[in-house]
Design a protein around this motif. Structure first.
Motif, PDB file in Angstrom:
ATOM      1  N   ASN A  83      93.342  56.934 -86.576  1.00 58.35           N
ATOM      2  CA  ASN A  83      93.228  55.937 -87.449  1.00 58.35           C
ATOM      3  C   ASN A  83      93.086  56.468 -88.709  1.00 58.35           C
ATOM      4  OD1 ASN A  83      93.576  54.065 -85.513  1.00 58.35           O
ATOM      5  ND2 ASN A  83      91.434  53.425 -85.350  1.00 58.35           N
ATOM      6  N   ASP A  84      93.638  55.698 -89.823  1.00 53.51           N
ATOM      7  CA  ASP A  84      93.380  56.037 -91.358  1.00 53.51           C
ATOM      8  C   ASP A  84      93.665  57.448 -91.754  1.00 53.51           C
ATOM      9  OD1 ASP A  84      92.153  53.664 -91.863  1.00 53.51           O
ATOM     10  OD2 ASP A  84      90.600  54.228 -91.237  1.00 53.51           O
ATOM     11  N   LYS A  85      94.641  58.199 -91.039  1.00 52.80           N
ATOM     12  CA  LYS A  85      95.098  59.551 -91.054  1.00 52.80           C
ATOM     13  C   LYS A  85      96.417  59.351 -91.304  1.00 52.80           C
ATOM     14  CE  LYS A  85      91.628  62.136 -88.639  1.00 52.80           C
ATOM     15  NZ  LYS A  85      91.413  63.161 -87.170  1.00 52.80           N
ATOM     16  N   PRO A  86      97.155  60.263 -92.187  1.00 54.11           N
ATOM     17  CA  PRO A  86      98.560  60.408 -92.357  1.00 54.11           C
ATOM     18  C   PRO A  86      99.377  60.920 -91.154  1.00 54.11           C
ATOM     19  CG  PRO A  86      97.532  62.249 -93.238  1.00 54.11           C
ATOM     20  CD  PRO A  86      96.425  61.526 -92.663  1.00 54.11           C
ATOM     21  N   ILE A  87     100.442  60.006 -91.077  1.00 53.34           N
ATOM     22  CA  ILE A  87     101.632  60.390 -89.806  1.00 53.34           C
ATOM     23  C   ILE A  87     102.227  61.675 -90.073  1.00 53.34           C
ATOM     24  CG2 ILE A  87     101.872  57.971 -89.368  1.00 53.34           C
ATOM     25  CD1 ILE A  87     104.482  58.270 -91.120  1.00 53.34           C
ATOM     26  N   ASN A  88     102.803  62.122 -88.936  1.00 54.23           N
ATOM     27  CA  ASN A  88     103.315  63.523 -89.027  1.00 54.23           C
ATOM     28  C   ASN A  88     104.682  63.414 -90.093  1.00 54.23           C
ATOM     29  OD1 ASN A  88     105.468  62.874 -87.363  1.00 54.23           O
ATOM     30  ND2 ASN A  88     103.992  62.820 -85.707  1.00 54.23           N
ATOM     31  N   PRO A  89     105.145  64.588 -90.263  1.00 55.92           N
ATOM     32  CA  PRO A  89     106.370  64.551 -91.373  1.00 55.92           C
ATOM     33  C   PRO A  89     107.729  63.887 -90.728  1.00 55.92           C
ATOM     34  CG  PRO A  89     105.238  66.871 -91.440  1.00 55.92           C
ATOM     35  CD  PRO A  89     104.622  65.793 -90.384  1.00 55.92           C
ATOM     36  N   SER A  90     107.857  64.129 -89.346  1.00 55.27           N
ATOM     37  CA  SER A  90     108.986  63.756 -88.639  1.00 55.27           C
ATOM     38  C   SER A  90     109.093  62.036 -88.563  1.00 55.27           C
ATOM     39  CB  SER A  90     109.166  64.278 -87.317  1.00 55.27           C
ATOM     40  OG  SER A  90     108.014  63.733 -86.370  1.00 55.27           O
ATOM     41  N   THR A  91     107.719  61.570 -88.350  1.00 53.21           N
ATOM     42  CA  THR A  91     107.455  60.267 -88.217  1.00 53.21           C
ATOM     43  C   THR A  91     107.786  59.645 -89.623  1.00 53.21           C
ATOM     44  OG1 THR A  91     105.980  60.422 -86.401  1.00 53.21           O
ATOM     45  CG2 THR A  91     106.270  58.302 -87.619  1.00 53.21           C
ATOM     46  N   LYS A  92     107.184  60.168 -90.933  1.00 57.05           N
ATOM     47  CA  LYS A  92     107.417  59.984 -91.964  1.00 57.05           C
ATOM     48  C   LYS A  92     108.942  59.454 -92.322  1.00 57.05           C
ATOM     49  CE  LYS A  92     105.451  60.482 -96.590  1.00 57.05           C
ATOM     50  NZ  LYS A  92     104.426  60.921 -97.404  1.00 57.05           N
ATOM     51  N   LYS A  93     109.697  60.532 -92.143  1.00 56.30           N
ATOM     52  CA  LYS A  93     111.109  60.432 -92.249  1.00 56.30           C
ATOM     53  C   LYS A  93     111.898  59.195 -91.798  1.00 56.30           C
ATOM     54  CE  LYS A  93     112.148  65.257 -92.967  1.00 56.30           C
ATOM     55  NZ  LYS A  93     112.960  66.312 -92.511  1.00 56.30           N
ATOM     56  N   ILE A  94     111.250  58.836 -90.672  1.00 54.46           N
ATOM     57  CA  ILE A  94     111.848  57.654 -89.907  1.00 54.46           C
ATOM     58  C   ILE A  94     111.582  56.556 -90.538  1.00 54.46           C
ATOM     59  CG2 ILE A  94     111.342  56.399 -87.704  1.00 54.46           C
ATOM     60  CD1 ILE A  94     111.135  58.909 -86.175  1.00 54.46           C
ATOM     61  N   ILE A  95     110.092  56.342 -90.991  1.00 55.38           N
ATOM     62  CA  ILE A  95     109.423  55.264 -91.705  1.00 55.38           C
ATOM     63  C   ILE A  95     110.480  55.056 -92.955  1.00 55.38           C
ATOM     64  CG2 ILE A  95     107.710  54.542 -93.321  1.00 55.38           C
ATOM     65  CD1 ILE A  95     105.580  55.627 -90.975  1.00 55.38           C
ATOM     66  N   GLU A  96     110.751  56.193 -93.849  1.00 56.69           N
ATOM     67  CA  GLU A  96     111.506  56.104 -94.909  1.00 56.69           C
ATOM     68  C   GLU A  96     112.910  55.609 -94.811  1.00 56.69           C
ATOM     69  OE1 GLU A  96     111.503  60.117 -96.516  1.00 56.69           O
ATOM     70  OE2 GLU A  96     109.345  59.772 -97.139  1.00 56.69           O
ATOM     71  N   GLN A  97     113.346  55.815 -93.592  1.00 54.08           N
ATOM     72  CA  GLN A  97     114.783  55.390 -93.143  1.00 54.08           C
ATOM     73  C   GLN A  97     114.849  53.862 -92.934  1.00 54.08           C
ATOM     74  OE1 GLN A  97     116.579  57.565 -89.894  1.00 54.08           O
ATOM     75  NE2 GLN A  97     116.034  59.519 -90.870  1.00 54.08           N
ATOM     76  N   LEU A  98     113.575  53.551 -92.203  1.00 50.22           N
ATOM     77  CA  LEU A  98     113.340  52.253 -91.703  1.00 50.22           C
ATOM     78  C   LEU A  98     113.220  51.107 -92.941  1.00 50.22           C
ATOM     79  CD1 LEU A  98     111.581  52.492 -88.320  1.00 50.22           C
ATOM     80  CD2 LEU A  98     113.730  51.731 -88.668  1.00 50.22           C
ATOM     81  N   ILE A  99     112.570  51.771 -93.796  1.00 56.47           N
ATOM     82  CA  ILE A  99     112.193  51.067 -95.307  1.00 56.47           C
ATOM     83  C   ILE A  99     113.622  50.862 -95.807  1.00 56.47           C
ATOM     84  CG2 ILE A  99     111.119  50.946 -97.389  1.00 56.47           C
ATOM     85  CD1 ILE A  99     108.660  52.491 -95.983  1.00 56.47           C
ATOM     86  N   GLN A 100     114.426  51.484 -95.849  1.00 56.61           N
ATOM     87  CA  GLN A 100     115.543  51.735 -96.752  1.00 56.61           C
ATOM     88  C   GLN A 100     116.543  50.748 -96.020  1.00 56.61           C
ATOM     89  OE1 GLN A 100     116.853  55.377 -97.496  1.00 56.61           O
ATOM     90  NE2 GLN A 100     115.332  55.907 -98.984  1.00 56.61           N
ATOM     91  N   LYS A 101     116.577  50.758 -94.494  1.00 51.96           N
ATOM     92  CA  LYS A 101     117.498  50.090 -93.757  1.00 51.96           C
ATOM     93  C   LYS A 101     116.846  49.631 -92.436  1.00 51.96           C
ATOM     94  CE  LYS A 101     122.126  50.611 -91.658  1.00 51.96           C
ATOM     95  NZ  LYS A 101     123.159  51.419 -91.215  1.00 51.96           N
ATOM     96  N   PRO A 102     116.422  48.305 -92.678  1.00 56.13           N
ATOM     97  CA  PRO A 102     115.555  48.095 -91.352  1.00 56.13           C
ATOM     98  C   PRO A 102     116.376  47.858 -90.074  1.00 56.13           C
ATOM     99  CG  PRO A 102     115.164  46.555 -93.328  1.00 56.13           C
ATOM    100  CD  PRO A 102     116.376  47.611 -93.628  1.00 56.13           C
ATOM    101  N   GLN A 103     115.974  48.503 -88.970  1.00 54.00           N
ATOM    102  CA  GLN A 103     116.561  48.358 -87.678  1.00 54.00           C
ATOM    103  C   GLN A 103     115.705  49.073 -86.795  1.00 54.00           C
ATOM    104  OE1 GLN A 103     119.865  51.438 -87.441  1.00 54.00           O
ATOM    105  NE2 GLN A 103     118.610  52.773 -89.177  1.00 54.00           N
ATOM    106  N   ILE A 104     116.215  49.087 -85.390  1.00 52.90           N
ATOM    107  CA  ILE A 104     115.491  49.596 -84.215  1.00 52.90           C
ATOM    108  C   ILE A 104     115.849  50.942 -84.184  1.00 52.90           C
ATOM    109  CG2 ILE A 104     114.819  49.481 -81.928  1.00 52.90           C
ATOM    110  CD1 ILE A 104     115.368  46.437 -81.784  1.00 52.90           C
ATOM    111  N   TYR A 105     114.731  51.817 -84.273  1.00 58.01           N
ATOM    112  CA  TYR A 105     115.000  53.356 -84.337  1.00 58.01           C
ATOM    113  C   TYR A 105     114.681  53.723 -82.949  1.00 58.01           C
ATOM    114  CZ  TYR A 105     115.379  58.186 -85.521  1.00 58.01           C
ATOM    115  OH  TYR A 105     115.813  59.673 -85.652  1.00 58.01           O
ATOM    116  N   THR A 106     115.422  54.481 -82.210  1.00 60.05           N
ATOM    117  CA  THR A 106     114.711  55.141 -80.772  1.00 60.05           C
ATOM    118  C   THR A 106     115.115  56.417 -80.718  1.00 60.05           C
ATOM    119  OG1 THR A 106     115.617  52.944 -79.909  1.00 60.05           O
ATOM    120  CG2 THR A 106     115.120  54.819 -78.586  1.00 60.05           C
TER     121      THR A 106
END
Length: 309
Positions: A114-137
């Motif tokens: 909790n309250d810690k930054p996510i790892n780099p690979s997950t951060k890339k996924i977040i950036e993609q989802l913010i730009q294009k909302p979808q379900i990412y698997t």
């Protein structure tokens, strides 16, 4: 149909043709059994996979629905309580986290994160989802356990904007186990069907093939006993079968005549008469009353020729 039956019986009078017929029959039977196995196995495995996928989809949908409906209108404290509640209810979930758009974990199934930054690979996924909302698997392995991770952006606030991302990590160990069991049951099914095939083949051999072979032997004996020379030719006059026990009356050895045409084997005049009779029989069904002379061992032999289609 009667003519076809007679033709088949004539062919079966040859032991080679009989064995070929038996082999083809058994081959078709085995092919049908294998097709049955493939179709049955395919349907079975598809049902197994669909059921497991439905379970996973149900879990994911339930988790995300709860998360999206509650987290977007609550603070970190409520988010953490929600994560704890969901983890207790869904033991198949390996981890669950809620992060904001800045990549900071608001709530994690492991409180130490909790309250810690996510790892780099997950951060890339977040950036993609913010730009294009979808379900990412995505799929990966954690401690030798297969994991299926689903990420989904959630919205909140008065403007209903994307304010973070929810990630669910599900173990697919049970699904893989079910698939292995499915393969095991499919193997058992194949063995059972093959046993049925062996029993059916034995039945066919005992009650169907055996009488056919006996009939073929009887036909062969009958044909060999006929004093006339009996030939099977195609429309072009090619020798297909020769059935006689008087090989001394053949213009050449049996093995030399097979697959030759009458034009190649007989004198020119005799060949013309045979070809003409074949053509007439092809049109009318039969042709008879023809006489041909053949030189055999320095003697001339007269033959009466009859042809039936």
């Amino acid at each position: 149909m009667k003519n076809n039956l007679l033709r088949n019986l004539l062919k079966l009078s040859n032991p080679v043709e009989t064995d070929r017929f038996i082999n083809i029959s058994f081959g078709i039977l085995i092919l049908l059994l294998m097709l049955t196995v493939l179709l049955t196995g395919g349907i079975f495995m598809t049902n197994v996979m669909n059921k497991e996928e439905d379970k996973l989809s149900h879990i994911i949908t339930e988790v995300l629905a709860k998360s999206i409906s509650k987290v977007s209108f609550s603070g970190k404290y409520h988010a953490r309580l929600l994560v704890e509640e969901i983890i207790k209810e869904q033991p198949s979930i390996k981890y669950l986290l809620v992060s904001n758009t800045q990549g900071i974990i608001l709530a994690h199934s492991n409180p130490e994160r909790n309250d810690k930054p996510i790892n780099p690979s997950t951060k890339k996924i977040i950036e993609q989802l913010i730009q294009k909302p979808q379900i990412y698997t995505r799929h990966f392995i954690i401690n030798d356990e297969p994991i299926r991770e689903v990420s989904l952006a959630y919205r909140g606030g008065y403007k209903n904007e994307i304010i973070g991302v929810i990630q669910v990590g599900l173990s697919t160990k049970n699904r893989d186990k079910s698939l292995k069991m499915g393969i095991f049951y499919l193997t058992i099914l194949i063995i059972i069907l093959l046993l049925i095939g062996i029993i059916a083949t034995h039945y066919i051999s005992s009650f169907i093939i055996k009488p056919i072979k006996e009939l073929a032997n009887d036909m062969s004996t009958t044909l060999q006993a006929i004093p006339d020379l009996l030939f099977e030719l195609d429309i072009n006059g090619k020798y297909i079968q020769i059935m006689t026990n008087k090989e001394e009356l053949l213009i050449d050895a049996r093995k030399n005549l097979l697959n030759k045409t009458v034009t190649e084997a007989l004198p020119k005049e005799a060949a013309k008469i045979v070809i003409k009779a074949l053509q007439e029989a092809d049109i009318k069904g039969d042709s008879y009353g023809h006489e041909i002379v053949l030189p055999i061992e320095q003697q001339s032999f007269w033959f009466e020729l009859s042809v039936a289609k």
